[in-house]
Design a protein around this motif. Structure first.
Motif, PDB file in Angstrom:
ATOM      1  N   LEU A 103       0.877  -1.239   0.091  1.00  0.00           N
ATOM      2  CA  LEU A 103      -0.103   0.214   0.067  1.00  0.00           C
ATOM      3  C   LEU A 103       0.960   1.410  -0.068  1.00  0.00           C
ATOM      4  O   LEU A 103       0.499   2.131  -0.651  1.00  0.00           O
ATOM      5  N   ALA A 104       1.873   1.343   0.812  1.00  0.00           N
ATOM      6  CA  ALA A 104       2.779   2.239   0.987  1.00  0.00           C
ATOM      7  C   ALA A 104       3.761   2.411  -0.337  1.00  0.00           C
ATOM      8  O   ALA A 104       3.909   3.615  -0.739  1.00  0.00           O
ATOM      9  N   ALA A 105       4.042   1.344  -1.060  1.00  0.00           N
ATOM     10  CA  ALA A 105       4.923   1.417  -2.057  1.00  0.00           C
ATOM     11  C   ALA A 105       4.443   2.059  -3.385  1.00  0.00           C
ATOM     12  O   ALA A 105       4.719   2.547  -4.253  1.00  0.00           O
ATOM     13  N   VAL A 112       6.570  -2.171  -7.542  1.00  0.00           N
ATOM     14  CA  VAL A 112       6.177  -2.346  -6.253  1.00  0.00           C
ATOM     15  C   VAL A 112       6.649  -3.602  -5.579  1.00  0.00           C
ATOM     16  O   VAL A 112       7.100  -3.722  -4.276  1.00  0.00           O
ATOM     17  N   GLU A 113       6.784  -4.614  -6.112  1.00  0.00           N
ATOM     18  CA  GLU A 113       7.210  -6.004  -5.626  1.00  0.00           C
ATOM     19  C   GLU A 113       8.728  -5.957  -5.024  1.00  0.00           C
ATOM     20  O   GLU A 113       8.904  -6.534  -3.979  1.00  0.00           O
ATOM     21  N   ALA A 114       9.478  -5.777  -5.859  1.00  0.00           N
ATOM     22  CA  ALA A 114      10.951  -5.209  -5.455  1.00  0.00           C
ATOM     23  C   ALA A 114      10.974  -4.480  -4.123  1.00  0.00           C
ATOM     24  O   ALA A 114      11.757  -4.532  -3.145  1.00  0.00           O
ATOM     25  N   GLU A 115      10.164  -3.220  -4.213  1.00  0.00           N
ATOM     26  CA  GLU A 115      10.270  -2.426  -3.265  1.00  0.00           C
ATOM     27  C   GLU A 115       9.877  -3.000  -1.877  1.00  0.00           C
ATOM     28  O   GLU A 115      10.337  -2.750  -0.725  1.00  0.00           O
ATOM     29  N   VAL A 116       8.625  -3.849  -1.867  1.00  0.00           N
ATOM     30  CA  VAL A 116       8.057  -4.574  -0.706  1.00  0.00           C
ATOM     31  C   VAL A 116       9.209  -5.503  -0.184  1.00  0.00           C
ATOM     32  O   VAL A 116       9.413  -5.642   1.067  1.00  0.00           O
ATOM     33  N   ALA A 117       9.707  -6.390  -0.868  1.00  0.00           N
ATOM     34  CA  ALA A 117      10.673  -7.398  -0.508  1.00  0.00           C
ATOM     35  C   ALA A 117      11.996  -6.462   0.183  1.00  0.00           C
ATOM     36  O   ALA A 117      12.421  -7.150   1.199  1.00  0.00           O
ATOM     37  N   SER A 118      12.162  -5.475  -0.457  1.00  0.00           N
ATOM     38  CA  SER A 118      13.734  -4.954  -0.090  1.00  0.00           C
ATOM     39  C   SER A 118      13.334  -4.304   1.340  1.00  0.00           C
ATOM     40  O   SER A 118      13.935  -4.333   2.284  1.00  0.00           O
ATOM     41  N   ALA A 119      12.073  -3.468   1.388  1.00  0.00           N
ATOM     42  CA  ALA A 119      11.861  -2.958   2.642  1.00  0.00           C
ATOM     43  C   ALA A 119      11.555  -4.034   3.809  1.00  0.00           C
ATOM     44  O   ALA A 119      11.965  -3.506   4.865  1.00  0.00           O
ATOM     45  N   LEU A 120      10.786  -5.042   3.543  1.00  0.00           N
ATOM     46  CA  LEU A 120      10.653  -6.054   4.606  1.00  0.00           C
ATOM     47  C   LEU A 120      12.140  -6.547   5.113  1.00  0.00           C
ATOM     48  O   LEU A 120      12.049  -6.978   6.379  1.00  0.00           O
ATOM     49  N   GLU A 121      12.864  -7.011   4.095  1.00  0.00           N
ATOM     50  CA  GLU A 121      14.206  -7.673   4.380  1.00  0.00           C
ATOM     51  C   GLU A 121      14.877  -6.508   5.084  1.00  0.00           C
ATOM     52  O   GLU A 121      15.573  -6.973   6.338  1.00  0.00           O
ATOM     53  N   ARG A 122      14.985  -5.234   4.840  1.00  0.00           N
ATOM     54  CA  ARG A 122      15.897  -4.315   5.769  1.00  0.00           C
ATOM     55  C   ARG A 122      15.097  -4.323   6.980  1.00  0.00           C
ATOM     56  O   ARG A 122      16.201  -4.190   8.034  1.00  0.00           O
ATOM     57  N   VAL A 123      14.020  -4.369   7.456  1.00  0.00           N
ATOM     58  CA  VAL A 123      13.490  -4.343   8.841  1.00  0.00           C
ATOM     59  C   VAL A 123      13.518  -5.706   9.317  1.00  0.00           C
ATOM     60  O   VAL A 123      13.246  -5.995  10.587  1.00  0.00           O
ATOM     61  N   LEU A 143       7.978  -2.441  13.451  1.00  0.00           N
ATOM     62  CA  LEU A 143       9.184  -2.619  12.412  1.00  0.00           C
ATOM     63  C   LEU A 143       8.322  -2.696  11.057  1.00  0.00           C
ATOM     64  O   LEU A 143       8.862  -2.086  10.160  1.00  0.00           O
ATOM     65  N   LEU A 144       7.148  -3.199  11.105  1.00  0.00           N
ATOM     66  CA  LEU A 144       6.519  -3.245   9.908  1.00  0.00           C
ATOM     67  C   LEU A 144       6.032  -1.817   9.551  1.00  0.00           C
ATOM     68  O   LEU A 144       6.068  -1.435   8.268  1.00  0.00           O
ATOM     69  N   GLU A 145       5.789  -1.162  10.434  1.00  0.00           N
ATOM     70  CA  GLU A 145       5.498   0.321   9.983  1.00  0.00           C
ATOM     71  C   GLU A 145       6.667   1.141   9.359  1.00  0.00           C
ATOM     72  O   GLU A 145       6.621   1.785   8.405  1.00  0.00           O
ATOM     73  N   ILE A 146       7.883   0.955   9.899  1.00  0.00           N
ATOM     74  CA  ILE A 146       9.201   1.307   9.543  1.00  0.00           C
ATOM     75  C   ILE A 146       9.119   0.823   8.035  1.00  0.00           C
ATOM     76  O   ILE A 146       9.676   1.714   7.141  1.00  0.00           O
ATOM     77  N   ALA A 147       8.953  -0.256   7.786  1.00  0.00           N
ATOM     78  CA  ALA A 147       9.024  -1.018   6.295  1.00  0.00           C
ATOM     79  C   ALA A 147       8.162  -0.504   5.591  1.00  0.00           C
ATOM     80  O   ALA A 147       8.356   0.157   4.338  1.00  0.00           O
ATOM     81  N   MET A 148       7.015   0.277   5.974  1.00  0.00           N
ATOM     82  CA  MET A 148       5.849   0.817   5.248  1.00  0.00           C
ATOM     83  C   MET A 148       6.643   2.312   4.883  1.00  0.00           C
ATOM     84  O   MET A 148       6.316   3.087   3.767  1.00  0.00           O
ATOM     85  N   GLY A 149       7.390   2.905   5.608  1.00  0.00           N
ATOM     86  CA  GLY A 149       7.871   4.175   5.380  1.00  0.00           C
ATOM     87  C   GLY A 149       9.024   3.900   4.416  1.00  0.00           C
ATOM     88  O   GLY A 149       9.073   4.789   3.531  1.00  0.00           O
ATOM     89  N   LEU A 150       9.792   3.036   4.664  1.00  0.00           N
ATOM     90  CA  LEU A 150      10.972   2.790   3.789  1.00  0.00           C
ATOM     91  C   LEU A 150      10.481   2.461   2.294  1.00  0.00           C
ATOM     92  O   LEU A 150      11.337   2.771   1.451  1.00  0.00           O
ATOM     93  N   ALA A 151       9.273   1.692   2.294  1.00  0.00           N
ATOM     94  CA  ALA A 151       8.891   1.435   0.619  1.00  0.00           C
ATOM     95  C   ALA A 151       8.631   2.757   0.140  1.00  0.00           C
ATOM     96  O   ALA A 151       8.633   2.827  -1.320  1.00  0.00           O
ATOM     97  N   GLN A 152       8.526   3.743   0.525  1.00  0.00           N
ATOM     98  CA  GLN A 152       8.309   5.032   0.046  1.00  0.00           C
ATOM     99  C   GLN A 152       9.742   5.759  -0.298  1.00  0.00           C
ATOM    100  O   GLN A 152       9.728   6.975  -0.756  1.00  0.00           O
TER     101      GLN A 152
END
Ligand SMILES: Nc1ncnc2c1ncn2[C@@H]1O[C@H](COP(=O)(O)OP(=O)(O)OP(=O)(O)O)[C@@H](O)[C@H]1O
Length: 241
Positions: A103-105, A112-123, A143-152
């Protein structure tokens, strides 16, 4: 470190005559971790609400990436590169981790898929993509919230009380995460936990009664008697609680 990504000049906000923020001059340098601290009611939330475009200042100006953003609303600021997480988790409890981050990405477009995978991985939630967010522990939801932020792919990530409600073991992981993220983004932390602030921040701004009381390195803030007496209420010798 002298590249200023965000600045405020004379930023003020009054509520029916109450000066919640008064004449705040503030600069955030690219790639720094900057902590905003101050006692309850000092004006931190008001200040951040103005930074992210949820509250309009009574007076003063703000620039972000060299551009005057004072009149921009919240959505436009996200587009301009600001992301923030709230004091209270704002994940969608019934959606999976993947769906939450997607949703954030999607706001950004692109892969979007790559952004989601990368953001989840990073947190550290790479292995939990399909888990339902509401089933995660509180710490993992943060942490999921931070991933949502990072995906942007934010140039600036604002984290409001990120360690509130976390267990000690989770706080250690959070510190490591912030250190890693600082290489790629600028981080403004609104934080009450002084050990987190002292360990992570490159610089600290202290608000008191809606005004900037002090600004400096953790070392300078630690030894500031003005901060000790006003913020910690001790005038004593230990700034770490
Ligand atoms: N919408 C509002 N209407 C009226 N007064 C407000 C409003 N928002 C904040 N205030 C007042 O402005 C002052 C600063 O509040 P603010 O929430 O910004 O402080 P804070 O440092 O974030 O506090 P805390 O650490 O408790 O979250 C307080 O006196 C508060 O009561």
């Amino acid at each position: 470190m002298s590249d200023v990504i965000l600045s405020t000049k004379g930023l003020s906000k009054s509520f029916d005559g109450l000066r919640a923020n008064h004449d705040i001059d503030f600069e955030l340098y690219r790639h720094e971790v900057h902590a905003l601290i101050g006692p309850n009611g000092a004006g931190k939330t008001t200040f951040v609400s103005m930074l992210i475009g949820r509250l309009r200042p009574t007076s003063g100006v703000m620039t972000f990436e060299g551009r005057d953003v004072t009149g921009l609303g919240a959505a436009a600021r996200v587009k301009a590169g600001m992301a923030y997480t709230f004091q209270i988790t704002s994940v969608f409890a019934k959606l999976s981790c993947h769906e939450n981050v997607a949703l954030a990405a999607r706001r950004l477009g692109g892969d979007v898929e790559a952004e989601v995978a990368s953001a989840l991985e990073r947190v550290g939630l790479g292995g939990r993509a399909e888990e339902i967010a509401g089933d995660l522990s509180y710490g993992h939801q943060r942490l999921l919230e931070i991933a949502m932020g990072l995906a942007q792919r934010p140039a600036l990530l604002i984290l409001d009380e990120p360690t509130q409600g976390l267990a000690e073991s989770e706080i250690a992981g959070f510190k490591a995460l912030i250190r890693a993220l600082a290489a790629e983004t600028t981080i403004l932390l609104i934080e009450h936990n002084m050990s987190v602030v002292m360990e992570l921040a490159d610089r600290i701004t202290v608000l008191n009664f809606g005004e900037v009381l002090a600004q400096g390195s953790p070392e300078e803030i630690h030894h500031s008697s003005a901060v000790q007496s006003a913020y910690l209420g001790t005038g004593g010798d230990d700034a770490e609680d």
